[in-house]
Design an enzyme around this catalytic site. Structure first.
Site, short mmCIF file in Angstrom:
data_model
loop_
_atom_site.label_atom_id
_atom_site.label_comp_id
_atom_site.label_asym_id
_atom_site.label_seq_id
_atom_site.Cartn_x
_atom_site.Cartn_y
_atom_site.Cartn_z
N GLU A 55 0.84 -1.20 0.00
CA GLU A 55 0.00 0.00 0.00
C GLU A 55 0.88 1.25 0.00
O GLU A 55 0.64 2.20 -0.77
CB GLU A 55 -0.91 -0.02 1.23
CG GLU A 55 -2.00 1.02 1.21
CD GLU A 55 -2.86 0.97 2.47
OE1 GLU A 55 -2.58 0.14 3.35
OE2 GLU A 55 -3.80 1.78 2.56
O1 LIG Z 1 -14.12 14.86 2.86
C1 LIG Z 1 -13.53 14.27 3.76
N1 LIG Z 1 -13.20 14.91 4.91
C2 LIG Z 1 -12.56 14.30 5.92
N2 LIG Z 1 -12.21 13.02 5.89
C3 LIG Z 1 -12.52 12.33 4.79
C4 LIG Z 1 -13.18 12.89 3.68
N3 LIG Z 1 -13.34 11.93 2.74
C5 LIG Z 1 -12.77 10.82 3.23
N4 LIG Z 1 -12.29 11.03 4.47
C6 LIG Z 1 -11.59 10.11 5.37
O2 LIG Z 1 -10.41 9.65 4.76
C7 LIG Z 1 -10.11 8.36 5.26
C8 LIG Z 1 -9.95 7.43 4.10
O3 LIG Z 1 -9.51 6.22 4.57
P1 LIG Z 1 -9.72 4.86 3.78
O4 LIG Z 1 -11.16 4.52 3.70
O5 LIG Z 1 -8.96 4.94 2.52
O6 LIG Z 1 -9.07 3.86 4.81
P2 LIG Z 1 -7.75 2.96 4.75
O7 LIG Z 1 -6.84 3.58 3.74
O8 LIG Z 1 -7.18 3.03 6.14
O9 LIG Z 1 -8.21 1.59 4.39
C9 LIG Z 1 -11.24 7.99 6.20
O10 LIG Z 1 -10.88 8.32 7.52
C10 LIG Z 1 -12.37 8.87 5.73
O11 LIG Z 1 -13.30 9.15 6.77
CA LIG Z 2 -6.80 4.43 1.72
#
Ligand SMILES: O=c1[nH]cnc2c1ncn2[C@@H]1O[C@H](COP(=O)(O)OP(=O)(O)O)[C@@H](O)[C@H]1O
Ligand SMILES: [Ca+2]
Length: 494
Positions: free
Chosen positions: A169
């Site tokens: 990743e």
């Molecule tokens: O518009 C936004 N404002 C603030 N946080 C956001 C926004 N869009 C996505 N996020 C956050 O970004 C992060 C994305 O993490 P992801 O789902 O990719 O998890 P991972 O990479 O740990 O598997 C999450 O914490 C989600 O809540």
């Molecule tokens: Ca991610």
């Protein structure tokens, strides 16, 4: 009487032959150099199954340049799958597959039908599924199975759904930003990559003395376009911003209290948390207090400094068996060069107007955040009526977490903080691991430098100019001799 003939002389025939050869050469060079005249594209699809949600990316590249440099870009706006990440479907795996339908149909609409069968389709899952796999391996297998069945039913060339390791990743995020920035083809200095997710966070960079000998698990070796890279990368599971928040809440609820005054939330903000819900993650499960009530109420107090102190408590700085560590006993070589920070680094710092690190120094960022965290919740809601409440309520925590992670965790200083560029999109493509992942799996980044064009540009121009001049002379010559012959024939007849 003998009929009058034009009577071409050998020199005329010779010149015409030269002219024809020049013309053929001209056309051949033009065709070789410029084919094809109409641009056709090939496509690839990657689904990023993150902890908080799944997103579908479509990439495209010129059809004749499968194996060439820096030509893959994102073809559309990201399709965001409605609902939570696939790891939330542990008790309803079919639902995970079905949730992808709307975005898959959008991809079918977008990609020309004639290209669909050859379009590779990948799904990569990250930290949310890593946690589910730790917690309940058979549930994560069922989710993968349901997702595979769903994806296999479309016309695309389905190439598998799998769990990425943290190392992958981080490393593919690094490949993406350096590829989009055009830094790989000529072996320029690369930039490091900082990725903040909900469940994990990654740091990846090339450091001159890092060869993996001290910590082989952090080494990813690449040979790209004829250059070797020893990449340092580490993924901190449970240090994405959602799980980090849970860690701070766990820290504050160790005695099973029913009220928590949390400095990372705004004053006049209040939220009821269920203990069972908060501790339902391997990141804190083993710290669940024995005799806790069902719920606790979180009341915000909006204090940046206290929030920073609280966040520091989730990092362990005491043990390090290497020459140097970031935190939790994890080896980290000396920070080197510039960095690109994306995903939640971007969402949060952009919202807080702290993304331009060349203008907003680390000190300024802290001051602004101090003021922001101190804003009472009702006032903030008034200022941002359209922002999702969950995000809005957490920006104080998230911003403070980011600054603390960077400075205390990774050891960025006021000086090196300026070297961080906060990135949303680069050349129209989202920064993230998905593009690097696809480039790797489709072998679109060759290990060796690609062949040069058939003819180097200066030679191409010279050939075109010389043949053009020759052709011109030949044509003039033909016209001239032809008109002279005509003229003498006319005189003869007369
Ligand atoms: O518009 C936004 N404002 C603030 N946080 C956001 C926004 N869009 C996505 N996020 C956050 O970004 C992060 C994305 O993490 P992801 O789902 O990719 O998890 P991972 O990479 O740990 O598997 C999450 O914490 C989600 O809540
Ligand atoms: Ca991610």
């Amino acid at each position: 009487m003998k009929e009058a003939s034009p009577g071409y002389r050998p020199v005329t025939i010779f010149v015409v032959v030269i002219g024809v050869i020049a013309l053929v050469a001209l056309v051949t060079v033009a065709v070789v150099q410029n084919k094809p005249l109409t641009q056709k594209y090939k496509y690839g699809i990657v689904l990023d199954a993150g902890s908080s949600h799944t997103a579908l990316y479509i990439y495209k590249w010129p059809a004749e340049k499968d194996n060439n440099t820096g030509r893959v870009t994102q073809a559309n706006e990201t399709c965001k799958v409605k609902g939570p990440g696939i790891s939330s479907y542990a008790s309803n795996p079919q639902g995970a597959g079905e949730s992808l339908r709307a975005c898959m149909l959008e991809a079918k609409k977008f990609i020309p039908a004639s290209r669909q069968e050859e379009t590779p389709l990948y799904l990569g899952a990250t930290a949310g599924m890593r946690l589910l796999n730790m917690e309940n391996a058979s549930a994560s297998d069922s989710v993968f199975k349901a997702v595979e069945e769903a994806l296999d039913s479309y016309t695309f060339s389905y190439r598998g759904a799998r769990l990425l390791t943290g190392l992958e990743e981080g490393a593919f995020g690094w490949v993406t930003v350096n590829y989009l920035d055009g830094r790989l083809t000529q072996g320029q200095k690369t930039i490091g990559a900082l990725d903040l997710g909900g469940a994990s966070t990654q740091i990846s960079f090339v450091s001159p003395n890092f060869d993996g000998s001290e910590s082989p698990n952090n080494l990813m070796m690449f040979r790209l376009y004829g250059n070797d890279y020893n990449l340092y990368s580490h993924s901190f599971l449970c240090y994405g911003k959602d799980q980090a928040l849970r860690q701070t809440l766990a820290h504050q609820t160790q005695s099973g209290q029913s009220i928590v005054n949390d400095p990372c939330f705004h004053s006049k903000y209040s939220k009821v948390w269920e203990y069972s819900n908060l501790y339902d993650t391997p990141c804190v499960a083993d710290r669940k207090p024995d005799n806790s009530p069902t719920n606790f109420t979180l009341n915000g107090s909006g204090n940046f400094q206290q929030c920073q102190q609280l966040i520091k408590s989730i990092f362990n700085f005491t043990q390090c068996k290497y020459s140097r560590c970031s935190f939790n006993g994890v080896f980290q070589p000396e920070l080197q060069g510039s960095f690109g920070a994306f995903s939640a680094y971007y969402y949060v710092l952009d919202f807080l107007n702290l993304a331009d690190t060349s203008r907003v120094s680390l000190e300024k960022a802290k001051d602004k955040l101090k003021e922001y965290c101190a804003t009472p919740w009702p006032e903030l809601q008034k200022q941002h009526p359209k922002t999702k409440e969950k995000y809005l309520s957490e920006y104080c925590f998230s911003g403070t977490y980011i600054l603390t992670l960077l400075t205390e965790g990774y050891n960025f200083t006021a000086d090196t903080y300026k070297e961080i560029t906060v990135i949303g999109k680069m050349q129209g493509s989202d920064a993230g691991w998905t593009l690097g992942y696809m480039l790797n799996l489709t072998n679109m980044i060759p290990a060796e430098a690609p062949d040069r064009p058939p003819i180097a540009y200066p030679s191409y121009v010279s050939i075109m100019v010389i043949t053009g001049i020759v052709l011109g002379i030949v044509l003039l010559f033909i016209v001239y001799t032809h008109s002279r012959t005509q003229c003498s024939n006319t005189q003869k007849i007369v």
